[in-house]
Design a protein around this motif. Structure first.
Motif, mmCIF file in Angstrom:
data_model
loop_
_atom_site.group_PDB
_atom_site.id
_atom_site.type_symbol
_atom_site.label_atom_id
_atom_site.label_comp_id
_atom_site.label_asym_id
_atom_site.label_seq_id
_atom_site.Cartn_x
_atom_site.Cartn_y
_atom_site.Cartn_z
ATOM 1 N N ALA A 21 84.006 -146.009 -44.212
ATOM 2 C CA ALA A 21 82.926 -147.033 -44.510
ATOM 3 C C ALA A 21 82.169 -147.553 -43.951
ATOM 4 O O ALA A 21 81.955 -149.156 -44.076
ATOM 5 N N ILE A 22 82.077 -147.028 -42.691
ATOM 6 C CA ILE A 22 81.183 -148.424 -41.568
ATOM 7 C C ILE A 22 79.940 -147.811 -41.944
ATOM 8 O O ILE A 22 79.592 -146.481 -42.546
ATOM 9 N N PRO A 23 78.748 -149.224 -42.448
ATOM 10 C CA PRO A 23 78.330 -149.174 -42.917
ATOM 11 C C PRO A 23 76.762 -147.938 -42.285
ATOM 12 O O PRO A 23 77.157 -147.985 -41.450
ATOM 13 N N ILE A 24 75.852 -147.150 -43.163
ATOM 14 C CA ILE A 24 74.966 -146.055 -43.051
ATOM 15 C C ILE A 24 74.281 -147.220 -41.725
ATOM 16 O O ILE A 24 73.634 -146.162 -40.931
ATOM 17 N N GLU A 25 74.112 -148.244 -42.068
ATOM 18 C CA GLU A 25 73.170 -149.086 -41.145
ATOM 19 C C GLU A 25 73.770 -148.752 -39.794
ATOM 20 O O GLU A 25 72.814 -148.876 -39.188
ATOM 21 N N GLU A 26 74.977 -149.014 -39.672
ATOM 22 C CA GLU A 26 75.495 -148.692 -38.384
ATOM 23 C C GLU A 26 75.271 -147.876 -38.141
ATOM 24 O O GLU A 26 75.003 -147.370 -36.180
ATOM 25 N N TRP A 27 75.473 -146.772 -38.220
ATOM 26 C CA TRP A 27 75.113 -145.149 -37.894
ATOM 27 C C TRP A 27 74.225 -145.331 -37.713
ATOM 28 O O TRP A 27 72.821 -144.145 -36.858
ATOM 29 N N ARG A 28 72.539 -145.571 -38.542
ATOM 30 C CA ARG A 28 72.028 -145.182 -38.750
ATOM 31 C C ARG A 28 70.959 -145.497 -36.520
ATOM 32 O O ARG A 28 69.783 -145.114 -36.407
ATOM 33 N N ARG A 29 72.386 -146.751 -36.891
ATOM 34 C CA ARG A 29 71.454 -147.392 -35.641
ATOM 35 C C ARG A 29 71.095 -146.883 -33.986
ATOM 36 O O ARG A 29 70.706 -146.835 -33.597
ATOM 37 N N HIS A 30 71.976 -146.116 -34.253
ATOM 38 C CA HIS A 30 72.542 -144.601 -33.068
ATOM 39 C C HIS A 30 72.323 -143.155 -33.214
ATOM 40 O O HIS A 30 72.257 -142.416 -32.724
ATOM 41 N N VAL A 31 71.150 -143.153 -34.688
ATOM 42 C CA VAL A 31 70.379 -141.473 -34.158
ATOM 43 C C VAL A 31 69.944 -141.143 -32.632
ATOM 44 O O VAL A 31 69.521 -141.980 -32.043
ATOM 45 N N GLY A 32 70.351 -140.098 -32.713
ATOM 46 C CA GLY A 32 70.252 -139.213 -31.358
ATOM 47 C C GLY A 32 71.633 -139.789 -30.038
ATOM 48 O O GLY A 32 71.051 -139.649 -28.961
ATOM 49 N N LYS A 33 72.047 -140.723 -30.390
ATOM 50 C CA LYS A 33 73.001 -141.054 -29.336
ATOM 51 C C LYS A 33 74.325 -140.329 -29.613
ATOM 52 O O LYS A 33 74.627 -139.661 -30.470
ATOM 53 N N TRP A 34 75.108 -141.102 -28.913
ATOM 54 C CA TRP A 34 76.982 -140.824 -28.929
ATOM 55 C C TRP A 34 77.338 -141.656 -28.997
ATOM 56 O O TRP A 34 77.071 -142.697 -29.145
ATOM 57 N N VAL A 35 78.655 -142.021 -29.545
ATOM 58 C CA VAL A 35 79.343 -142.826 -30.385
ATOM 59 C C VAL A 35 80.514 -142.695 -29.947
ATOM 60 O O VAL A 35 80.927 -141.545 -29.878
ATOM 61 N N ALA A 36 81.807 -143.979 -29.600
ATOM 62 C CA ALA A 36 82.535 -144.289 -29.324
ATOM 63 C C ALA A 36 83.321 -144.626 -30.506
ATOM 64 O O ALA A 36 83.094 -146.043 -31.045
ATOM 65 N N VAL A 37 83.982 -144.504 -31.441
ATOM 66 C CA VAL A 37 84.558 -144.451 -32.781
ATOM 67 C C VAL A 37 85.916 -144.878 -32.372
ATOM 68 O O VAL A 37 86.545 -144.859 -31.404
ATOM 69 N N SER A 38 86.161 -146.709 -32.358
ATOM 70 C CA SER A 38 87.709 -147.158 -32.782
ATOM 71 C C SER A 38 88.517 -146.341 -33.187
ATOM 72 O O SER A 38 88.788 -145.648 -34.158
ATOM 73 N N PRO A 39 89.907 -146.618 -32.404
ATOM 74 C CA PRO A 39 91.088 -145.526 -32.778
ATOM 75 C C PRO A 39 91.184 -145.299 -34.197
ATOM 76 O O PRO A 39 91.838 -144.306 -34.583
ATOM 77 N N ASP A 40 90.777 -146.146 -35.037
ATOM 78 C CA ASP A 40 91.484 -146.710 -36.630
ATOM 79 C C ASP A 40 89.769 -145.962 -37.533
ATOM 80 O O ASP A 40 90.370 -145.809 -38.211
ATOM 81 N N THR A 42 87.535 -147.791 -37.890
ATOM 82 C CA THR A 42 86.696 -148.984 -38.401
ATOM 83 C C THR A 42 85.247 -149.065 -37.949
ATOM 84 O O THR A 42 84.824 -150.053 -37.930
ATOM 85 N N ARG A 43 85.267 -148.644 -36.783
ATOM 86 C CA ARG A 43 84.260 -149.802 -36.427
ATOM 87 C C ARG A 43 84.093 -148.779 -34.395
ATOM 88 O O ARG A 43 84.367 -147.897 -34.005
ATOM 89 N N ILE A 44 82.280 -148.550 -34.883
ATOM 90 C CA ILE A 44 81.850 -148.288 -33.641
ATOM 91 C C ILE A 44 81.307 -148.895 -32.868
ATOM 92 O O ILE A 44 81.451 -150.306 -32.807
ATOM 93 N N VAL A 45 82.096 -147.982 -31.520
ATOM 94 C CA VAL A 45 82.673 -149.336 -30.420
ATOM 95 C C VAL A 45 81.866 -149.809 -29.211
ATOM 96 O O VAL A 45 81.720 -150.799 -28.550
ATOM 97 N N ALA A 46 80.826 -148.796 -28.989
ATOM 98 C CA ALA A 46 79.459 -148.486 -28.259
ATOM 99 C C ALA A 46 79.109 -147.320 -28.494
ATOM 100 O O ALA A 46 79.617 -146.183 -28.789
ATOM 101 N N ALA A 47 77.152 -147.027 -27.968
ATOM 102 C CA ALA A 47 76.462 -145.764 -28.146
ATOM 103 C C ALA A 47 75.642 -145.852 -26.972
ATOM 104 O O ALA A 47 75.824 -146.818 -26.520
ATOM 105 N N ASP A 48 75.580 -144.514 -26.612
ATOM 106 C CA ASP A 48 74.453 -144.547 -25.704
ATOM 107 C C ASP A 48 74.692 -142.902 -25.596
ATOM 108 O O ASP A 48 75.110 -142.073 -25.954
ATOM 109 N N VAL A 49 72.750 -141.786 -24.991
ATOM 110 C CA VAL A 49 72.348 -141.170 -25.294
ATOM 111 C C VAL A 49 73.188 -139.977 -24.059
ATOM 112 O O VAL A 49 73.168 -138.939 -24.491
#
Length: 87
Positions: A21-40, A42-49
């Motif tokens: 359910a995390i919006p695709i636009e949110e994922w697109r902001r992080h292309v090419g990066k690592w992301v940390a997804v909350s334990p539940d 529901t959200r991307i906590v942070a991202a970095d290459v």
């Protein structure tokens, strides 16, 4: 994206359903990066290459790095399929 049947959706964990359910636009902001997804899921906590830098961000945000889910966000316009020929 593949459409799941009602039976497949029913078998998903709450994390998987929330992550979807995390919006695709949110994922697109992080292309090419690592992301940390909350334990539940529901959200991307942070991202970095850099995975170590991401871990530091997660800690700085007060999240437990052993509770979040780390994953890479691939570029949807790049094919990651390759073959190795035997010579």
């Amino acid at each position: 994206m593949e459409t799941l049947t009602p039976e497949q959706l029913e078998r998903l964990s709450p994390f998987e359903r929330n992550r979807m359910a995390i919006p695709i636009e949110e994922w697109r902001r992080h292309v090419g990066k690592w992301v940390a997804v909350s334990p539940d899921g529901t959200r991307i906590v942070a991202a970095d290459v850099d995975l170590a830098a991401l871990d530091a961000k997660v800690i700085a945000l007060g999240e437990d790095p052993e509770e979040v889910v780390y994953e890479g966000v691939p570029d949807p316009d790049v094919s990651y399929i390759f073959s190795i020929s035997a010579e």
